[in-house]
Design a protein around this motif. Structure first.
Motif, mmCIF file in Angstrom:
data_model
loop_
_atom_site.group_PDB
_atom_site.id
_atom_site.type_symbol
_atom_site.label_atom_id
_atom_site.label_comp_id
_atom_site.label_asym_id
_atom_site.label_seq_id
_atom_site.Cartn_x
_atom_site.Cartn_y
_atom_site.Cartn_z
ATOM 1 N N GLU A 93 3.694 -5.987 -6.050
ATOM 2 C CA GLU A 93 3.543 -7.332 -4.954
ATOM 3 C C GLU A 93 2.163 -7.082 -4.493
ATOM 4 O OE1 GLU A 93 3.497 -10.515 -3.814
ATOM 5 O OE2 GLU A 93 5.712 -10.097 -4.452
ATOM 6 N N GLU A 94 1.354 -8.259 -4.368
ATOM 7 C CA GLU A 94 0.067 -8.217 -3.926
ATOM 8 C C GLU A 94 -0.013 -8.505 -2.478
ATOM 9 O OE1 GLU A 94 -3.395 -9.214 -6.611
ATOM 10 O OE2 GLU A 94 -1.734 -9.790 -7.655
ATOM 11 N N LEU A 95 1.136 -9.232 -1.969
ATOM 12 C CA LEU A 95 1.069 -9.713 -0.507
ATOM 13 C C LEU A 95 2.075 -8.604 0.050
ATOM 14 C CD1 LEU A 95 1.105 -13.496 -0.989
ATOM 15 C CD2 LEU A 95 -0.557 -12.133 -0.508
ATOM 16 N N ALA B 206 3.556 -8.982 2.895
ATOM 17 C CA ALA B 206 4.800 -9.674 3.489
ATOM 18 C C ALA B 206 6.168 -10.054 2.736
ATOM 19 C CB ALA B 206 4.277 -10.910 3.940
ATOM 20 N N GLN B 207 5.731 -9.950 1.235
ATOM 21 C CA GLN B 207 6.922 -10.063 0.395
ATOM 22 C C GLN B 207 7.306 -8.797 -0.288
ATOM 23 O OE1 GLN B 207 5.438 -13.079 -2.581
ATOM 24 N NE2 GLN B 207 4.675 -14.488 -1.104
ATOM 25 N N ARG C 21 6.715 -4.471 4.392
ATOM 26 C CA ARG C 21 6.726 -5.485 5.097
ATOM 27 C C ARG C 21 6.484 -5.295 6.590
ATOM 28 N NH1 ARG C 21 11.655 -8.481 3.820
ATOM 29 N NH2 ARG C 21 10.682 -8.851 2.215
ATOM 30 N N ASP D 219 -0.817 -11.248 6.310
ATOM 31 C CA ASP D 219 -1.858 -11.659 5.538
ATOM 32 C C ASP D 219 -2.487 -10.562 4.792
ATOM 33 O OD1 ASP D 219 -3.044 -10.756 7.921
ATOM 34 O OD2 ASP D 219 -4.497 -12.267 7.892
ATOM 35 N N LYS D 220 -1.975 -9.349 5.109
ATOM 36 C CA LYS D 220 -2.671 -8.145 4.179
ATOM 37 C C LYS D 220 -2.513 -8.157 2.746
ATOM 38 C CE LYS D 220 -4.440 -3.902 4.722
ATOM 39 N NZ LYS D 220 -5.838 -3.732 5.116
ATOM 40 N N ILE D 221 -3.443 -7.837 2.078
ATOM 41 C CA ILE D 221 -3.444 -7.965 0.565
ATOM 42 C C ILE D 221 -3.063 -6.492 -0.032
ATOM 43 C CG2 ILE D 221 -4.626 -8.622 -1.707
ATOM 44 C CD1 ILE D 221 -3.559 -11.114 -0.074
ATOM 45 N N ASN D 222 -2.221 -6.250 -0.846
ATOM 46 C CA ASN D 222 -2.396 -5.197 -1.767
ATOM 47 C C ASN D 222 -3.166 -5.169 -2.795
ATOM 48 O OD1 ASN D 222 -1.613 -2.682 -2.704
ATOM 49 N ND2 ASN D 222 0.476 -3.305 -2.952
ATOM 50 N N TYR D 223 -4.464 -4.825 -2.447
ATOM 51 C CA TYR D 223 -5.457 -4.652 -3.532
ATOM 52 C C TYR D 223 -5.213 -3.377 -4.539
ATOM 53 C CZ TYR D 223 -10.116 -4.844 -5.970
ATOM 54 O OH TYR D 223 -11.098 -4.880 -6.936
#
Length: 179
Positions: free
Chosen positions: A51-53, A55-56, A61, A67-71
């Motif tokens: 999952e890149e977001l 929050a999801q 979470r 709004d943090k991205i999992n790059y």
């Protein structure tokens, strides 16, 4: 010589077709260049579906802003699927296989990094690694997770012949047993 790379980051800025940037195909195009540099092994940061977001991601979470991205991919994921964003348009699973096959034709090795937090069963993790070894013919793994998992992989008859990197092996585990 091991070169560690992130598929999206490595292939995003190259002069290639737009649909190949940030993908396995974009990385494949640069293999001859890496070979010419003397690279013998590519170690890929997580290439499984994650999952890149944050929050999801139910495991992340609470710890990260919405709004943090999992790059990077160091989180729980679908360990039995290549990252769809790295497959590119059409999402064909052949792209990663083609990448590994070209590595092998160039006499280079493929090592995959996997992050398995404590809540993931080590036995499930071993099954996921067997899948990548059997389906994609990867040459080894860099494990981030429990010591129990590293020991299971090292003792697994199917995986024991593959390269295994793990940061927390103790000297006691590495020394041969004397009788």
């Amino acid at each position: 010589v091991i070169y560690k790379l992130h598929v999206r980051g490595f292939s995003m800025l190259q002069k290639a077709k737009e649909e190949e940037r940030g993908t396995f195909r974009g990385t494949l195009r640069k293999l001859s260049y890496l070979k010419d540099l003397g690279i013998t092994t590519l170690e890929f940061m997580p290439v499984y579906e994650f999952e890149e977001l944050f929050a999801q991601d139910p495991f992340q979470r609470e710890s990260f802003p919405a709004d943090k991205i999992n790059y990077w991919g160091y989180t729980v994921g679908n360990y039995f699927a290549p990252k769809s964003a790295y497959l590119g348009p059409g999402h064909t699973g052949k792209a990663f296989k083609q990448l590994v096959q070209k590595l092998h034709r160039l006499h280079m090795e493929c090592v995959l990094e996997f992050y398995f937090p404590g809540e993931i069963s080590p036995y499930y993790a071993v099954e996921a690694l067997r899948y990548w070894a059997g389906e994609y013919h990867v040459d080894g793994f860099h494990l981030i997770g429990s010591r129990e998992l590293a020991n299971l992989v090292a003792q697994d008859p199917y995986l024991s012949g593959r390269k295994l990197f793990y940061d927390w092996f103790s000297e006691e585990q590495c020394e041969p047993k004397r009788r």
